[in-house]
Structure formats: C-alpha cells, structure tokens
Scaffold this motif. Structure first.
Motif, PDB file in Angstrom:
ATOM      1  N   VAL A 185       0.831  -1.211   0.000  1.00 56.10           N
ATOM      2  CA  VAL A 185       0.000   0.000   0.000  1.00 56.10           C
ATOM      3  C   VAL A 185       0.864   1.259   0.000  1.00 56.10           C
ATOM      4  N   GLU A 186       0.235   2.353  -0.430  1.00 55.22           N
ATOM      5  CA  GLU A 186       0.782   3.696  -0.281  1.00 55.22           C
ATOM      6  C   GLU A 186       0.006   4.344   0.866  1.00 55.22           C
ATOM      7  N   VAL A 187       0.720   4.945   1.821  1.00 59.28           N
ATOM      8  CA  VAL A 187       0.087   5.600   2.963  1.00 59.28           C
ATOM      9  C   VAL A 187       0.411   7.085   2.897  1.00 59.28           C
ATOM     10  N   TYR A 188      -0.622   7.920   2.869  1.00 55.81           N
ATOM     11  CA  TYR A 188      -0.479   9.371   2.783  1.00 55.81           C
ATOM     12  C   TYR A 188      -0.842   9.998   4.129  1.00 55.81           C
ATOM     13  N   VAL A 189      -0.012  10.935   4.580  1.00 52.91           N
ATOM     14  CA  VAL A 189      -0.223  11.621   5.853  1.00 52.91           C
ATOM     15  C   VAL A 189      -0.772  13.016   5.571  1.00 52.91           C
ATOM     16  N   LYS A 190      -1.708  13.464   6.414  1.00 51.74           N
ATOM     17  CA  LYS A 190      -2.271  14.809   6.268  1.00 51.74           C
ATOM     18  C   LYS A 190      -1.168  15.854   6.324  1.00 51.74           C
ATOM     19  N   LYS A 191      -1.358  16.921   5.573  1.00 49.02           N
ATOM     20  CA  LYS A 191      -0.450  18.073   5.516  1.00 49.02           C
ATOM     21  C   LYS A 191       0.909  17.737   4.918  1.00 49.02           C
ATOM     22  N   GLN A 192       1.001  16.643   4.146  1.00 47.46           N
ATOM     23  CA  GLN A 192       2.231  16.315   3.440  1.00 47.46           C
ATOM     24  C   GLN A 192       1.860  16.085   1.984  1.00 47.46           C
ATOM     25  N   ALA A 193       1.929  17.124   1.195  1.00 45.02           N
ATOM     26  CA  ALA A 193       1.470  17.078  -0.194  1.00 45.02           C
ATOM     27  C   ALA A 193       2.316  16.125  -1.028  1.00 45.02           C
ATOM     28  N   GLY A 194       1.671  15.120  -1.587  1.00 43.55           N
ATOM     29  CA  GLY A 194       2.321  14.229  -2.534  1.00 43.55           C
ATOM     30  C   GLY A 194       3.272  13.208  -1.941  1.00 43.55           C
ATOM     31  N   GLU A 195       3.627  13.318  -0.680  1.00 41.85           N
ATOM     32  CA  GLU A 195       4.556  12.374  -0.072  1.00 41.85           C
ATOM     33  C   GLU A 195       3.796  11.197   0.506  1.00 41.85           C
ATOM     34  N   PHE A 196       4.391  10.016   0.395  1.00 40.34           N
ATOM     35  CA  PHE A 196       3.756   8.827   0.952  1.00 40.34           C
ATOM     36  C   PHE A 196       4.816   7.779   1.264  1.00 40.34           C
ATOM     37  N   GLU A 197       4.438   6.834   2.107  1.00 45.92           N
ATOM     38  CA  GLU A 197       5.278   5.688   2.445  1.00 45.92           C
ATOM     39  C   GLU A 197       4.686   4.470   1.753  1.00 45.92           C
ATOM     40  N   VAL A 198       5.537   3.526   1.402  1.00 46.22           N
ATOM     41  CA  VAL A 198       5.108   2.297   0.757  1.00 46.22           C
ATOM     42  C   VAL A 198       5.483   1.127   1.654  1.00 46.22           C
ATOM     43  N   GLY A 199       4.554   0.197   1.823  1.00 38.71           N
ATOM     44  CA  GLY A 199       4.873  -0.980   2.618  1.00 38.71           C
ATOM     45  C   GLY A 199       3.701  -1.910   2.797  1.00 38.71           C
ATOM     46  N   TYR A 200       3.944  -2.922   3.635  1.00 36.94           N
ATOM     47  CA  TYR A 200       2.928  -3.910   3.962  1.00 36.94           C
ATOM     48  C   TYR A 200       2.404  -3.639   5.365  1.00 36.94           C
ATOM     49  N   PRO A 201       1.099  -3.462   5.540  1.00 32.44           N
ATOM     50  CA  PRO A 201       0.560  -3.299   6.887  1.00 32.44           C
ATOM     51  C   PRO A 201       0.748  -4.605   7.666  1.00 32.44           C
ATOM     52  N   ILE A 202       1.373  -4.507   8.848  1.00 31.35           N
ATOM     53  CA  ILE A 202       1.580  -5.732   9.619  1.00 31.35           C
ATOM     54  C   ILE A 202       0.875  -5.705  10.967  1.00 31.35           C
ATOM     55  N   LEU A 203       0.563  -4.507  11.466  1.00 30.68           N
ATOM     56  CA  LEU A 203      -0.137  -4.417  12.741  1.00 30.68           C
ATOM     57  C   LEU A 203      -0.930  -3.115  12.758  1.00 30.68           C
ATOM     58  N   SER A 204      -2.172  -3.196  13.241  1.00 27.08           N
ATOM     59  CA  SER A 204      -2.981  -1.983  13.343  1.00 27.08           C
ATOM     60  C   SER A 204      -4.019  -2.183  14.437  1.00 27.08           C
ATOM     61  N   ASP A 205      -4.461  -1.060  14.967  1.00 29.79           N
ATOM     62  CA  ASP A 205      -5.585  -1.052  15.894  1.00 29.79           C
ATOM     63  C   ASP A 205      -6.355   0.236  15.635  1.00 29.79           C
ATOM     64  N   HIS A 206      -7.213   0.635  16.530  1.00 29.78           N
ATOM     65  CA  HIS A 206      -8.039   1.819  16.288  1.00 29.78           C
ATOM     66  C   HIS A 206      -7.241   3.123  16.327  1.00 29.78           C
ATOM     67  N   ARG A 207      -5.961   3.086  16.747  1.00 33.07           N
ATOM     68  CA  ARG A 207      -5.161   4.307  16.834  1.00 33.07           C
ATOM     69  C   ARG A 207      -3.893   4.293  15.989  1.00 33.07           C
ATOM     70  N   TRP A 208      -3.340   3.109  15.694  1.00 32.95           N
ATOM     71  CA  TRP A 208      -2.004   3.027  15.110  1.00 32.95           C
ATOM     72  C   TRP A 208      -1.938   2.038  13.952  1.00 32.95           C
ATOM     73  N   LEU A 209      -0.967   2.258  13.088  1.00 30.84           N
ATOM     74  CA  LEU A 209      -0.641   1.349  11.989  1.00 30.84           C
ATOM     75  C   LEU A 209       0.872   1.188  11.949  1.00 30.84           C
ATOM     76  N   ILE A 210       1.343  -0.046  11.827  1.00 30.47           N
ATOM     77  CA  ILE A 210       2.770  -0.287  11.585  1.00 30.47           C
ATOM     78  C   ILE A 210       2.906  -0.939  10.222  1.00 30.47           C
ATOM     79  N   LEU A 211       3.735  -0.300   9.390  1.00 22.79           N
ATOM     80  CA  LEU A 211       4.047  -0.808   8.046  1.00 22.79           C
ATOM     81  C   LEU A 211       5.437  -1.413   8.041  1.00 22.79           C
ATOM     82  N   ALA A 212       5.600  -2.521   7.324  1.00 21.76           N
ATOM     83  CA  ALA A 212       6.927  -3.005   6.940  1.00 21.76           C
ATOM     84  C   ALA A 212       7.246  -2.231   5.666  1.00 21.76           C
ATOM     85  N   THR A 213       8.144  -1.272   5.761  1.00 21.04           N
ATOM     86  CA  THR A 213       8.330  -0.253   4.730  1.00 21.04           C
ATOM     87  C   THR A 213       9.342  -0.671   3.664  1.00 21.04           C
ATOM     88  N   LEU A 214       9.060  -0.278   2.413  1.00 18.09           N
ATOM     89  CA  LEU A 214       9.991  -0.464   1.307  1.00 18.09           C
ATOM     90  C   LEU A 214      10.480   0.890   0.841  1.00 18.09           C
TER      91      LEU A 214
END
Length: 192
Positions: free
Chosen positions: A20-49
């Motif tokens: 997946v591509e993950v986009y963060v608010k207030k960061q125009a056009g920038e994103f992280e790429v990776g595999y989601p490995i852990l998430s809950d109602h507050r957090w996400l951890i990606l194995a990043t490429l």
C-alpha cells in the motif's frame, strides 16, 4: 467516516498481504510504501519499502493523521517489479531487518508501550514526527529535533542533545529498525 474507511483498507491489505501507499495529512504528494503488519483503532505499523523496492525497516503511523491509503497503483506495480528482482538476487533485505517483524506482531496489545520498551532497551535510532515539547530531564526516552535514540543525540554534531517529552497523542509517525539504526550503532561502536 474517513478513518473507518482507511482502517478497513488497512485490514484488507493486511489479510491479503498487499502493498500500500500511505499518505499523511499536511504532506502534499509524499507517501510511504509498505505492507501493513499491525494496526488497531489508533495506530498502523508498516513493513516499509524504499523507492527501489528494498526492505527499509518499519514505520508507525497515527491513524488520525492519515489522509489516504491506496493499493494497486501503477507506482506500486513498479515497486513490486523491483522487489521481485531484488529477491531474485538476494538483495531485498541485506541486513535481515524483516526478522524483527515477529517481535512487532506480538505487540497487538499495548502497542506503543511495547514499542518504546523495545527501542529503549536497544537504544534504537528512530525518526520521529509529531508535536512535542523540549524539556531538560536526566532520564527520558527521547531526543532532540525529530531523531530519537533513547540517549538524546544530535546527528549533525554527534553530541547528546536536550531530551523531549513525548505524549502518544502527539506522535504522527515513527520510523524504526531500519538501516539508519544499524549505521548509528556501528558509528557509536567505532567512536567509543
């Protein structure tokens, strides 16, 4: 509603082991790429490429800071091709960083306290983004600017800096257990 949709996309990508591509608010056009490995109602951890498809460590995101999650994009198809090439030539994860994934997946309960405990024990090097206050204390698990080593450390001067106090609610993202951590430990061993 948007956060529910994002969490649903993350859960689907986790189940299907989809990049997946993950986009963060207030960061125009920038994103992280990776595999989601852990998430809950507050957090996400990606194995990043990285941009060349090589495994680059892990990134924690605050879900409330996420703007969008995308999969099956033309860019991800290119990264997948790079990734296949690197795996074929044994260059996908040259430092064996992905072995830490087993540890990460054990943090499903009390994710952030477990993460900080592990990073503190290792005096890990991380990149941190968020809103936090600089406070001079003798013992704290944080550091100057947006770099975190559990011993406050300024990467430009190689000196310990003033610590900061972190509230979990103020963390946007945190990158950990990547090549920078290995280089930091190697440099410290050579300097000491």
């Amino acid at each position: 509603m948007k956060q529910v949709k994002i969490l649903s996309q993350i859960e689907k990508a986790k189940q299907q082991h989809t990049l997946v591509e993950v986009y963060v608010k207030k960061q125009a056009g920038e994103f992280e790429v990776g595999y989601p490995i852990l998430s809950d109602h507050r957090w996400l951890i990606l194995a990043t490429l990285d941009a060349h498809g090589q495994f680059a460590g892990f990134t924690l995101f605050a879900l409330k800071r996420l703007k969008r999650v995308r999969s099956m994009t033309p860019y991800l198809k290119i990264v997948t091709t790079y990734q296949a090439f690197l795996k074929e030539h044994d260059h996908y994860d040259p430092f064996n960083l992905s072995q830490k994934e087993k540890t990460v997946t054990q943090w499903s309960k009390q994710l952030l306290p477990n993460l900080f405990t592990a990073l503190t024990k290792e005096r890990a090097y991380i990149t941190l983004s968020g809103r936090f206050d600089i406070v001079p204390l003798d013992q704290v698990v944080a550091a100057t600017a947006h770099h975190f080593t559990c011993l406050p450390f300024d990467q430009l001067t190689y000196q310990h800096g003033k610590p900061i106090i972190l509230a979990y609610k103020d963390i946007s993202f945190l990158q950990f257990w990547g090549p920078d951590n290995l280089l930091f430990h190697h440099t410290n061993e050579k300097l000491n």
